[in-house]
Scaffold this active site. Structure first.
Site, PDB file in Angstrom:
ATOM      1  N   GLY A  43      35.362  73.016  37.695  1.00  0.00           N
ATOM      2  CA  GLY A  43      35.640  74.435  37.727  1.00  0.00           C
ATOM      3  C   GLY A  43      37.112  74.690  37.504  1.00  0.00           C
ATOM      4  O   GLY A  43      37.953  73.822  37.782  1.00  0.00           O
ATOM      5  N   LEU A  88      41.940  70.695  40.662  1.00  0.00           N
ATOM      6  CA  LEU A  88      42.810  70.316  39.553  1.00  0.00           C
ATOM      7  C   LEU A  88      44.262  70.714  39.801  1.00  0.00           C
ATOM      8  O   LEU A  88      45.165  70.119  39.230  1.00  0.00           O
ATOM      9  CB  LEU A  88      42.305  70.940  38.244  1.00  0.00           C
ATOM     10  CG  LEU A  88      40.975  70.378  37.723  1.00  0.00           C
ATOM     11  CD1 LEU A  88      40.493  71.184  36.522  1.00  0.00           C
ATOM     12  CD2 LEU A  88      41.099  68.910  37.384  1.00  0.00           C
TER      13      LEU A  88
END
Length: 177
Positions: A43, A88
């Site tokens: 995502g 991330l």
């Protein structure tokens, strides 16, 4: 697209509502999906790449890539589940986060079509994680203060060390997707 890392102030800001979903959102959606694939993630939200509008992409194994524009979580289950999350924007760090097991969300896709989705399992978790990014919330905000501080300190030390190695000014660098 460069993925912003913990310490970048944009990650803590609330994203703006998308006023009009035009043809450019097909390209933005494609870029978000490509960046999450390049970063080996599941995502990615607009704010993580400096795009401060309410949009995120989700692509979990065994499912199609999905784009959510101006999402609203309209229902959550009382049942919760603990599961290890990463991000991330905080590479290499993971922690158990408790979230509702199932959700119901309304949003628009990149073509401007509204949809409602009931999600459970990993899809529900990733949607909730990315949804948080739109409000300036990170997964580390859902863990103990002590664990959060340790992660932040390690990220800051790594950034300073990297900056010294490159003879650059200290700070938390961006990560290439």
């Amino acid at each position: 697209m460069d993925i912003l890392l913990l310490g970048n102030e944009l990650l803590r800001q609330k994203a703006e509502t998308v006023r009009k979903i035009g043809p450019g959102y097909i390209k933005i959606a494609s870029d978000l999906i490509q960046a999450l694939h390049d970063g080996d993630g599941v995502g990615l939200a607009g704010p993580q790449v400096g795009f401060m509008e309410r949009i995120f992409a989700v692509h979990i194994h065994g499912d199609e890539a999905r784009i959510f524009i101006n999402p609203s979580i309209i229902e959550t289950s009382q049942d919760t589940i603990k599961y290890e999350e990463g991000c991330l924007s905080i590479p290499g760090y993971y922690a158990d986060v408790v979230r509702p097991k199932t959700i119901k969300i309304q949003a628009w896709n990149e073509k401007g079509r509204p949809f409602t989705l009931e999600a459970s399992g990993m899809l529900a978790r990733v949607i909730q994680h990315e949804y948080d990014h739109l409000d300036g919330t990170l997964f580390i905000d859902h863990i103990s203060e002590a664990k959060r501080k340790r992660i932040i300190e390690k990220m800051e030390k790594a950034a300073v060390a990297k900056a010294k190695d490159k003879s650059a000014a200290p700070g938390i660098p961006e990560r290439k997707a």
